[in-house]
Write a protein that holds these residues in place. Structure first.
Motif, short mmCIF file in Angstrom:
data_model
loop_
_atom_site.label_atom_id
_atom_site.label_comp_id
_atom_site.label_asym_id
_atom_site.label_seq_id
_atom_site.Cartn_x
_atom_site.Cartn_y
_atom_site.Cartn_z
N HIS A 1 -13.87 3.42 6.55
CA HIS A 1 -12.96 2.15 5.60
C HIS A 1 -11.15 1.60 5.91
CE1 HIS A 1 -10.38 6.20 5.11
NE2 HIS A 1 -9.90 6.17 4.25
N LEU A 2 -11.20 0.95 4.73
CA LEU A 2 -9.50 0.16 5.87
C LEU A 2 -9.07 -0.16 4.32
CD1 LEU A 2 -7.99 -0.99 7.85
CD2 LEU A 2 -9.46 -3.43 7.25
N PRO A 3 -7.93 0.95 3.84
CA PRO A 3 -7.30 0.86 2.81
C PRO A 3 -5.59 -0.12 2.54
CG PRO A 3 -6.49 2.93 3.28
CD PRO A 3 -8.02 1.94 4.31
N GLY A 4 -5.28 -0.75 1.85
CA GLY A 4 -4.50 -0.96 1.26
C GLY A 4 -4.34 -2.70 1.24
N LEU A 5 -5.92 -3.52 1.89
CA LEU A 5 -5.61 -5.27 2.46
C LEU A 5 -5.56 -5.73 0.65
CD1 LEU A 5 -9.30 -4.71 3.87
CD2 LEU A 5 -6.95 -5.46 4.96
N PRO A 6 -5.45 -6.67 0.17
CA PRO A 6 -4.75 -7.64 -0.39
C PRO A 6 -6.27 -8.07 -0.79
CG PRO A 6 -3.19 -8.46 1.28
CD PRO A 6 -4.29 -7.61 2.10
N ALA A 7 -6.67 -8.04 -2.11
CA ALA A 7 -7.60 -8.65 -2.87
C ALA A 7 -8.68 -9.50 -2.11
CB ALA A 7 -7.72 -8.66 -4.15
N ALA A 8 -7.95 -10.28 -1.99
CA ALA A 8 -8.76 -11.69 -1.92
C ALA A 8 -9.49 -11.68 0.39
CB ALA A 8 -7.57 -12.85 -1.66
N GLU A 9 -7.64 -11.35 1.34
CA GLU A 9 -8.49 -11.06 2.12
C GLU A 9 -9.62 -10.10 2.39
OE1 GLU A 9 -6.74 -8.94 6.29
OE2 GLU A 9 -5.07 -9.51 4.67
N GLY A 10 -9.22 -8.96 1.04
CA GLY A 10 -10.46 -7.98 1.26
C GLY A 10 -12.33 -8.61 1.20
N ALA A 11 -12.07 -9.26 -0.09
CA ALA A 11 -13.47 -10.17 -0.50
C ALA A 11 -14.04 -11.15 0.78
CB ALA A 11 -13.02 -10.86 -1.91
N TRP A 12 -12.23 -11.56 1.06
CA TRP A 12 -12.94 -12.35 2.59
C TRP A 12 -13.24 -11.56 3.62
CZ3 TRP A 12 -11.09 -12.75 8.30
CH2 TRP A 12 -11.77 -13.42 8.08
N LEU A 13 -13.06 -10.99 4.03
CA LEU A 13 -13.94 -9.65 5.10
C LEU A 13 -14.61 -9.01 4.62
CD1 LEU A 13 -12.37 -8.91 7.79
CD2 LEU A 13 -11.25 -6.77 6.97
N TYR B 1 1.15 -1.15 0.45
CA TYR B 1 -0.37 -0.15 -0.10
C TYR B 1 1.12 1.56 -0.43
CZ TYR B 1 -3.67 3.49 1.15
OH TYR B 1 -4.82 4.08 0.82
N VAL B 2 1.85 1.44 0.22
CA VAL B 2 3.36 2.44 0.31
C VAL B 2 3.20 3.02 -0.93
CG1 VAL B 2 5.39 2.65 0.47
CG2 VAL B 2 4.60 1.52 2.57
N GLN B 3 3.05 1.73 -2.09
CA GLN B 3 3.42 2.23 -3.25
C GLN B 3 1.96 2.74 -4.12
OE1 GLN B 3 3.95 -1.48 -5.51
NE2 GLN B 3 5.60 -2.06 -4.95
N VAL B 4 1.20 2.71 -3.18
CA VAL B 4 -0.21 3.15 -3.72
C VAL B 4 0.23 4.41 -3.31
CG1 VAL B 4 -2.76 3.43 -3.56
CG2 VAL B 4 -1.59 1.23 -3.86
N ARG B 5 0.18 4.64 -1.98
CA ARG B 5 0.48 6.25 -1.43
C ARG B 5 1.41 7.59 -2.62
NH1 ARG B 5 -0.94 7.13 3.86
NH2 ARG B 5 -0.58 9.11 3.39
N PRO C 1 -6.92 2.18 -10.01
CA PRO C 1 -6.16 1.44 -10.67
C PRO C 1 -5.00 0.65 -10.41
CG PRO C 1 -6.62 3.51 -11.12
CD PRO C 1 -7.90 3.05 -10.62
N VAL C 2 -4.45 1.97 -9.39
CA VAL C 2 -3.08 1.75 -9.11
C VAL C 2 -2.53 0.14 -7.89
CG1 VAL C 2 -1.16 2.29 -8.07
CG2 VAL C 2 -2.39 3.58 -9.19
N GLU C 3 -3.99 0.32 -7.17
CA GLU C 3 -4.38 -1.21 -6.48
C GLU C 3 -4.68 -2.53 -6.94
OE1 GLU C 3 -6.77 1.37 -2.45
OE2 GLU C 3 -8.39 0.91 -4.59
N ARG C 4 -5.28 -2.14 -8.06
CA ARG C 4 -5.78 -3.24 -8.60
C ARG C 4 -4.39 -4.46 -9.51
NH1 ARG C 4 -8.44 -1.34 -12.90
NH2 ARG C 4 -10.27 -1.02 -11.66
N SER C 5 -3.57 -2.93 -9.99
CA SER C 5 -1.74 -3.69 -10.42
C SER C 5 -0.90 -4.51 -9.54
CB SER C 5 -1.37 -2.53 -10.78
OG SER C 5 -0.97 -1.53 -10.34
N LEU C 6 -1.35 -3.60 -7.31
CA LEU C 6 -0.87 -4.79 -6.63
C LEU C 6 -1.59 -5.84 -6.08
CD1 LEU C 6 0.88 -0.95 -5.86
CD2 LEU C 6 1.78 -3.05 -6.63
N GLY C 7 -2.32 -6.07 -6.31
CA GLY C 7 -3.21 -6.38 -6.00
C GLY C 7 -4.20 -7.13 -4.41
N LEU C 8 -4.42 -5.16 -4.84
CA LEU C 8 -4.79 -4.52 -3.29
C LEU C 8 -6.47 -3.67 -3.80
CD1 LEU C 8 -2.17 -2.22 -2.35
CD2 LEU C 8 -2.25 -5.02 -1.24
#
Length: 170
Positions: free
Chosen positions: A143-155, A20-24, A121-128
């Protein structure tokens, strides 16, 4: 320094992805490049002789100050990302953020109306992804930014199920 108001005892915080540092950083770069370029235009115009005002020292000072502030923010970004965390408890979700001005938000499962997952778009490219919690309160900015996509869907599914179970119990 931790306080009980921000870090309740016995809470094991889960952190967001270090990617998520890269997104920021991308957000920082885009925003600051535009700001410094626009605020640097008077300096260019003064140096070209097109403008007599502002004085040269002021035309240099404003973009220099903005650059210094931007670099300070750049240094803080990794620490700000490490400060974001969440914890699931039996009846609510805790969301923590902030370095200087720390904040812990408690979102009761029974108050959640829906849970949303957003991906830029940046999150998508990093899988977040970013998990957004919507409650009846218009002032809730959970809101909770920077979650891995699988963890976000599960949560999202986990919180929705817990919210429905708590709402049915009312």
């Amino acid at each position: 320094m931790h306080t009980e108001a921000i870090d309740p005892p016995g809470i094991q915080w889960l952190r967001v992805s270090p990617k998520y540092v890269q997104v920021r950083l991308v957000e920082w770069a885009l925003g600051n490049l535009v700001l410094i370029a626009v605020m640097g235009l008077p300096l260019v115009f003064v140096l070209l002789g097109w403008w007599r005002w502002p004085p040269l020292w002021l035309a240099i000072a404003v973009p220099a100050f903005l650059l210094a502030v931007a670099l300070w923010r750049l240094v803080l970004i990794p620490r700000q990302v490490r400060a974001i965390g969440y914890a699931e408890r039996d009846d609510d979700l805790l969301i923590r953020r902030g370095i200087f001005f720390q904040r812990t938000m408690v979102v009761p499962y029974g108050r959640m109306q829906y849970v949303d997952v957003a991906v830029g778009p940046v999150e998508r490219s990093l899988g977040l992804c970013t998990l957004k919690l919507h409650t009846a309160s218009a002032g809730t900015n959970a809101h909770l930014p920077g979650l891995p996509a699988a963890e976000g869907a599960w949560l999202r599914e986990q919180l929705s199920a817990r919210g429905e179970a708590r709402l049915a119990g009312l």
